[in-house]
Design a protein around this motif. Structure first.
Motif, PDB file in Angstrom:
ATOM      1  N   VAL A  17     -30.879 104.898 -20.440  1.00  0.00           N
ATOM      2  CA  VAL A  17     -30.918 104.189 -19.161  1.00  0.00           C
ATOM      3  C   VAL A  17     -32.235 104.510 -18.469  1.00  0.00           C
ATOM      4  CG1 VAL A  17     -29.742 103.793 -16.967  1.00  0.00           C
ATOM      5  CG2 VAL A  17     -28.417 104.501 -18.977  1.00  0.00           C
ATOM      6  N   GLY A  18     -33.013 103.474 -18.145  1.00  0.00           N
ATOM      7  CA  GLY A  18     -34.300 103.698 -17.485  1.00  0.00           C
ATOM      8  C   GLY A  18     -34.161 103.603 -15.983  1.00  0.00           C
ATOM      9  N   GLY A  19     -34.825 104.510 -15.246  1.00  0.00           N
ATOM     10  CA  GLY A  19     -34.748 104.484 -13.787  1.00  0.00           C
ATOM     11  C   GLY A  19     -33.352 104.850 -13.314  1.00  0.00           C
ATOM     12  N   PRO A  58     -27.868  90.215 -12.436  1.00  0.00           N
ATOM     13  CA  PRO A  58     -27.470  90.416 -13.834  1.00  0.00           C
ATOM     14  C   PRO A  58     -28.537  91.152 -14.653  1.00  0.00           C
ATOM     15  CG  PRO A  58     -27.893  88.075 -13.393  1.00  0.00           C
ATOM     16  CD  PRO A  58     -27.927  88.787 -12.077  1.00  0.00           C
ATOM     17  N   GLY A  59     -28.076  91.853 -15.660  1.00  0.00           N
ATOM     18  CA  GLY A  59     -28.991  92.461 -16.627  1.00  0.00           C
ATOM     19  C   GLY A  59     -29.765  93.667 -16.140  1.00  0.00           C
ATOM     20  N   CYS A  60     -29.258  94.367 -15.123  1.00  0.00           N
ATOM     21  CA  CYS A  60     -30.009  95.508 -14.593  1.00  0.00           C
ATOM     22  C   CYS A  60     -29.374  96.856 -14.907  1.00  0.00           C
ATOM     23  CB  CYS A  60     -30.247  95.331 -13.110  1.00  0.00           C
ATOM     24  SG  CYS A  60     -31.407  93.987 -12.792  1.00  0.00           S
ATOM     25  N   GLY A  61     -28.364  96.857 -15.762  1.00  0.00           N
ATOM     26  CA  GLY A  61     -27.873  98.136 -16.269  1.00  0.00           C
ATOM     27  C   GLY A  61     -26.488  98.572 -15.808  1.00  0.00           C
ATOM     28  N   LYS A  62     -25.725  97.686 -15.202  1.00  0.00           N
ATOM     29  CA  LYS A  62     -24.402  98.092 -14.706  1.00  0.00           C
ATOM     30  C   LYS A  62     -23.501  98.558 -15.856  1.00  0.00           C
ATOM     31  CE  LYS A  62     -23.870  94.119 -12.396  1.00  0.00           C
ATOM     32  NZ  LYS A  62     -25.242  93.583 -12.497  1.00  0.00           N
ATOM     33  N   THR A  63     -23.454  97.755 -16.900  1.00  0.00           N
ATOM     34  CA  THR A  63     -22.618  98.114 -18.049  1.00  0.00           C
ATOM     35  C   THR A  63     -23.160  99.373 -18.731  1.00  0.00           C
ATOM     36  OG1 THR A  63     -22.247  95.757 -18.366  1.00  0.00           O
ATOM     37  CG2 THR A  63     -21.576  97.205 -20.160  1.00  0.00           C
ATOM     38  N   LEU A  64     -24.480  99.409 -18.836  1.00  0.00           N
ATOM     39  CA  LEU A  64     -25.136 100.535 -19.500  1.00  0.00           C
ATOM     40  C   LEU A  64     -24.827 101.864 -18.799  1.00  0.00           C
ATOM     41  CD1 LEU A  64     -27.033 100.287 -21.949  1.00  0.00           C
ATOM     42  CD2 LEU A  64     -28.953 100.497 -20.370  1.00  0.00           C
ATOM     43  N   ILE A  65     -24.922 101.885 -17.466  1.00  0.00           N
ATOM     44  CA  ILE A  65     -24.634 103.119 -16.714  1.00  0.00           C
ATOM     45  C   ILE A  65     -23.191 103.542 -16.930  1.00  0.00           C
ATOM     46  CG2 ILE A  65     -24.443 104.195 -14.433  1.00  0.00           C
ATOM     47  CD1 ILE A  65     -26.150 101.950 -13.345  1.00  0.00           C
ATOM     48  N   THR A 158     -20.116  93.467 -10.538  1.00  0.00           N
ATOM     49  CA  THR A 158     -20.181  92.072 -10.112  1.00  0.00           C
ATOM     50  C   THR A 158     -21.585  91.672  -9.665  1.00  0.00           C
ATOM     51  OG1 THR A 158     -19.295  90.427  -8.557  1.00  0.00           O
ATOM     52  CG2 THR A 158     -19.479  92.665  -7.746  1.00  0.00           C
ATOM     53  N   ASN A 159     -21.900  90.392  -9.880  1.00  0.00           N
ATOM     54  CA  ASN A 159     -23.145  89.843  -9.331  1.00  0.00           C
ATOM     55  C   ASN A 159     -22.865  89.177  -7.983  1.00  0.00           C
ATOM     56  OD1 ASN A 159     -24.239  90.379 -11.902  1.00  0.00           O
ATOM     57  ND2 ASN A 159     -23.557  88.377 -12.632  1.00  0.00           N
ATOM     58  N   ARG A 160     -21.585  89.083  -7.641  1.00  0.00           N
ATOM     59  CA  ARG A 160     -21.221  88.325  -6.443  1.00  0.00           C
ATOM     60  C   ARG A 160     -20.221  89.091  -5.578  1.00  0.00           C
ATOM     61  NH1 ARG A 160     -19.191  82.652  -8.423  1.00  0.00           N
ATOM     62  NH2 ARG A 160     -17.529  83.946  -9.286  1.00  0.00           N
TER      63      ARG A 160
HETATM   64  P1  ATP Z   1     -24.432  91.655 -16.219  1.00  0.00           P
HETATM   65  O1  ATP Z   1     -24.274  91.589 -14.736  1.00  0.00           O
HETATM   66  O2  ATP Z   1     -25.124  90.459 -16.815  1.00  0.00           O
HETATM   67  O3  ATP Z   1     -23.204  92.091 -16.968  1.00  0.00           O
HETATM   68  P2  ATP Z   1     -25.485  94.344 -16.380  1.00  0.00           P
HETATM   69  O4  ATP Z   1     -26.091  94.766 -15.099  1.00  0.00           O
HETATM   70  O5  ATP Z   1     -24.168  94.877 -16.759  1.00  0.00           O
HETATM   71  O6  ATP Z   1     -25.535  92.766 -16.483  1.00  0.00           O
HETATM   72  P3  ATP Z   1     -26.371  95.514 -18.827  1.00  0.00           P
HETATM   73  O7  ATP Z   1     -25.365  94.823 -19.688  1.00  0.00           O
HETATM   74  O8  ATP Z   1     -26.125  96.925 -18.506  1.00  0.00           O
HETATM   75  O9  ATP Z   1     -26.550  94.682 -17.495  1.00  0.00           O
HETATM   76  O10 ATP Z   1     -27.818  95.347 -19.446  1.00  0.00           O
HETATM   77  C1  ATP Z   1     -28.095  94.444 -20.477  1.00  0.00           C
HETATM   78  C2  ATP Z   1     -29.135  95.020 -21.404  1.00  0.00           C
HETATM   79  O11 ATP Z   1     -30.386  95.094 -20.737  1.00  0.00           O
HETATM   80  C3  ATP Z   1     -28.826  96.442 -21.833  1.00  0.00           C
HETATM   81  O12 ATP Z   1     -28.050  96.461 -23.001  1.00  0.00           O
HETATM   82  C4  ATP Z   1     -30.217  97.018 -22.058  1.00  0.00           C
HETATM   83  O13 ATP Z   1     -30.728  96.628 -23.316  1.00  0.00           O
HETATM   84  C5  ATP Z   1     -31.037  96.326 -20.997  1.00  0.00           C
HETATM   85  N1  ATP Z   1     -31.108  97.094 -19.738  1.00  0.00           N
HETATM   86  C6  ATP Z   1     -30.735  96.661 -18.519  1.00  0.00           C
HETATM   87  N2  ATP Z   1     -30.961  97.592 -17.581  1.00  0.00           N
HETATM   88  C7  ATP Z   1     -31.478  98.654 -18.206  1.00  0.00           C
HETATM   89  C8  ATP Z   1     -31.930  99.938 -17.779  1.00  0.00           C
HETATM   90  N3  ATP Z   1     -31.886 100.344 -16.501  1.00  0.00           N
HETATM   91  N4  ATP Z   1     -32.417 100.792 -18.725  1.00  0.00           N
HETATM   92  C9  ATP Z   1     -32.482 100.417 -20.011  1.00  0.00           C
HETATM   93  N5  ATP Z   1     -32.077  99.219 -20.472  1.00  0.00           N
HETATM   94  C10 ATP Z   1     -31.585  98.338 -19.584  1.00  0.00           C
END
Ligand code: ATP
Length: 267
Positions: A17-19, A58-65, A158-160
């Motif tokens: 996880v970056g940042g 979306p795509g900012c790391g919620k699932t990843l964290i 959530t995004n919303r």
């Molecule tokens: P959504 O709202 O679309 O579900 P999300 O916030 O849960 O998005 P993630 O599924 O965590 O986003 O991130 C998608 C992918 O983007 C991750 O699998 C990773 O490859 C990359 N990514 C996003 N944020 C980070 C981060 N902070 N550090 C490293 N990789 C990241």
């Protein structure tokens, strides 16, 4: 890929996880150490929230964290996708919610992650009305059973957030709200570094510098993952075209030029 709702300890580490350092610190206190150092919390009578809502673009790391927290704590992780609960179990979604929580209790310590939780929890009287209303009530009942929820931590994403019924955001439910923002210039560099951890990046490549570039402005973590992937593919194809392939003594790396190509393609 794994069946939805399957529980296991995820293999995502904090280094992936970056940042998001502040979030990490928060979750360390609120979840990880509460699992790994249970006695301390009991000894001092510390009572903290067990329900969290991650919100942001979306795509900012919620699932990843959420996965990294479970990994760090050595806890099971159950991934539930909001819309699937609604669609898959038409007419049975209340039962599905009960089943999900009961499964979570069985495999505690556990992180129960609800992705796109807004699908289950839109304000009563809007979209989908009746079905969502009953589902939401069931969800509230389960969340309120916190007493029996020992070792089960619930994280919604959530995004919303504005679409969510405010009843869900009360303490004891998804009581602690945490914002997961679009990364800034420095964070983009840190995300690139996290994503590049297991890739043969040339030593001439300065990922922090790439992160600060204008071409990366407004890119999410998911977009940055696509950049790295494009760059890696460009490097790989160059190796194939060279015809030297595996016979070559040369070490093939992902170079600055490959990143340039990737950035052009993404933007
Ligand atoms: P959504 O709202 O679309 O579900 P999300 O916030 O849960 O998005 P993630 O599924 O965590 O986003 O991130 C998608 C992918 O983007 C991750 O699998 C990773 O490859 C990359 N990514 C996003 N944020 C980070 C981060 N902070 N550090 C490293 N990789 C990241």
């Amino acid at each position: 890929s794994r069946r939805e709702g399957f529980s296991a300890i995820p293999n995502v580490k904090w280094e992936d996880v970056g940042g998001l350092d502040l979030l990490r610190k928060e979750f360390d206190r609120y979840i990880v150490r509460r699992i790994t150092h249970r006695e301390d919390y009991a000894e001092f009578g510390v009572d903290l929230e067990t329900g969290f809502l991650l919100y942001g673009p979306p795509g900012c790391g919620k699932t990843l964290i959420a996965k990294a927290i479970a990994n760090e704590a050595g806890a099971n992780f159950i991934h539930i996708k909001g819309p699937e609960v609604l669609n898959k179990y038409v007419g049975e979604s209340e039962l599905a919610v009960r089943t999900i929580f009961s499964r979570a209790r069985t495999c505690a310590p556990c992180i129960l992650f609800f992705d796109e939780v807004d699908a289950l929890a839109t304000k009563r009287g809007t979209e989908g009305g009746w079905v969502v209303g009953r589902l939401l009530n069931q969800l509230l009942i389960e969340l309120d059973g916190a007493g029996q929820r020992k070792g089960v931590f619930v994280i919604g994403a959530t995004n919303r957030p504005k679409d969510m019924d405010p009843a869900l955001l009360r303490p004891g439910r998804f009581g602690k709200l945490l914002y997961v923002p679009l990364p800034g210039p420095e964070e983009r560099g840190l995300i690139l570094k996290a994503l590049a951890r297991n890739k043969p990046i040339d030593e001439d490549v300065d990922l922090m510098d790439i992160g600060r570039r204008e071409a990366c402005e407004n890119l999410s973590g998911a977009d940055l993952a696509a950049v790295i992937n494009e760059a890696a593919m460009a490097a790989m194809e160059e190796k194939h075209v060279s015809g030297l392939g595996s016979y070559s003594m040369k070490t093939w790396t992902i170079k600055a030029a490959h990143f340039e190509q990737a950035l052009k393609k993404i933007s």
